[in-house]
Design an enzyme around this catalytic site. Structure first.
Site, PDB file in Angstrom:
ATOM      1  N   ASP A  10       0.842  -1.200   0.000  1.00 48.86           N
ATOM      2  CA  ASP A  10       0.000   0.000   0.000  1.00 48.86           C
ATOM      3  C   ASP A  10       0.876   1.249   0.000  1.00 48.86           C
ATOM      4  O   ASP A  10       0.965   1.987   0.992  1.00 48.86           O
ATOM      5  CB  ASP A  10      -0.946  -0.025   1.199  1.00 48.86           C
ATOM      6  CG  ASP A  10      -1.961  -1.154   1.109  1.00 48.86           C
ATOM      7  OD1 ASP A  10      -2.326  -1.523  -0.030  1.00 48.86           O
ATOM      8  OD2 ASP A  10      -2.392  -1.668   2.154  1.00 48.86           O
ATOM      9  N   LYS A  61     -10.904  -4.828  -7.207  1.00 41.98           N
ATOM     10  CA  LYS A  61     -12.319  -4.930  -6.801  1.00 41.98           C
ATOM     11  C   LYS A  61     -13.262  -4.456  -7.914  1.00 41.98           C
ATOM     12  O   LYS A  61     -14.074  -3.544  -7.724  1.00 41.98           O
ATOM     13  CB  LYS A  61     -12.576  -4.125  -5.526  1.00 41.98           C
ATOM     14  CG  LYS A  61     -11.722  -4.531  -4.330  1.00 41.98           C
ATOM     15  CD  LYS A  61     -12.059  -3.677  -3.110  1.00 41.98           C
ATOM     16  CE  LYS A  61     -11.204  -4.017  -1.907  1.00 41.98           C
ATOM     17  NZ  LYS A  61      -9.801  -3.525  -2.060  1.00 41.98           N
ATOM     18  N   ARG A 214       0.166  -2.834   7.142  1.00 43.63           N
ATOM     19  CA  ARG A 214       0.916  -1.926   8.009  1.00 43.63           C
ATOM     20  C   ARG A 214       1.777  -2.619   9.063  1.00 43.63           C
ATOM     21  O   ARG A 214       2.818  -2.099   9.450  1.00 43.63           O
ATOM     22  CB  ARG A 214      -0.054  -0.939   8.668  1.00 43.63           C
ATOM     23  CG  ARG A 214      -0.505   0.151   7.698  1.00 43.63           C
ATOM     24  CD  ARG A 214      -1.683   0.950   8.214  1.00 43.63           C
ATOM     25  NE  ARG A 214      -2.942   0.286   7.922  1.00 43.63           N
ATOM     26  CZ  ARG A 214      -4.107   0.918   7.827  1.00 43.63           C
ATOM     27  NH1 ARG A 214      -4.164   2.223   8.013  1.00 43.63           N
ATOM     28  NH2 ARG A 214      -5.205   0.260   7.552  1.00 43.63           N
TER      29      ARG A 214
END
Length: 238
Positions: A10, A61, A214
């Site tokens: 990300d 998506k 993360r």
């Protein structure tokens, strides 16, 4: 089971990806490329990651009319990615079209990418689903409904939270793929996801793949964090 641990890249651009991957020289990862990175860098980022030997979950998506999704999946399959996804809310015709596009676009001699559907985002609470999205079922019922529809449409599995995996095993069988984001080490912040779990808990509940972002990408030592997650996921005692 390490190839079923997916690291979410990300990042806003290739430079950040390159810097992150320097921690993993010699490691063949399974990575997730999402909208932000793909929309910035385009197919070139897929080529770069493939040349490094990494497997890729391209997390876009898709949710559109069947013909558009079919054409898009044909293009994505030609990139030799390993996993793609759609929104189950797009319906059965759209999901079947996605599979058709992947079959048409896959590289010669290779299997089509794994195709999964998003049931409900892990940022979605039951209150939000009912009040804002207008679905009157319980969250568990809605996810199970979408998962059953996904299987009937010929897809390989779903994206779901770890909490929903046991129910989906009942509804869709043991071979149905469950990809579970929202994975955090016990010491990490939950941030913007509501339905979260540790790698150990995901293993206990029966997830097929876990997606970790993360906890690894923001760690002071990403490689050590990766190894910690991997050990918990694989049930290794250290």
């Amino acid at each position: 089971m390490s190839q079923s641990l997916i690291v979410a890249l990300d990042f806003p651009g290739k430079q950040d990806v390159e810097q992150f991957l320097r921690h993993f020289e010699g490691e063949e990862l399974f990575v997730k490329v999402g909208m932000e990175l793909f929309y910035k860098e385009g197919p070139a980022i897929i080529t770069y990651l493939k040349e490094k030997g990494h497997k890729i979950f391209l997390d876009l998506k898709l949710h559109d009319i069947p013909n558009t999704v079919k054409s898009a999946m044909r293009s994505l399959a030609s990139l030799d990615v390993d996993m793609v996804n759609v929104h189950a809310a797009g319906g059965s015709s759209m999901m079947k079209a996605a599979i058709e596009g992947l079959e048409e676009g896959k590289q010669e001699g290779k299997e089509r990418p794994i195709c999964i559907a998003v049931t409900q985002l892990t940022s979605t609470s039951e209150t939000m689903m009912k009040k804002e999205i207008g679905i009157e079922k319980t969250l568990e019922e809605a996810v199970a409904h979408y998962a059953k529809l996904t299987k009937e449409s010929g897809l390989d599995g779903v994206v779901c939270s770890t909490l929903e995996v046991p129910k989906l095993r009942e509804v869709c069988g043991s071979e149905f793929v469950t990809v579970t984001p929202g994975i955090r080490l016990a010491s990490d912040d939950v941030n913007d996801q509501v339905r979260v779990a540790t790698p150990k808990r995901a293993r206990e509940l029966g997830s097929s793949y876990i997606v970790v972002g993360r906890s690894i990408t923001k760690a002071e030592n990403p490689l050590e964090a990766y190894k910690t997650v991997k050990q918990q996921w694989e049930g290794v005692t250290v």
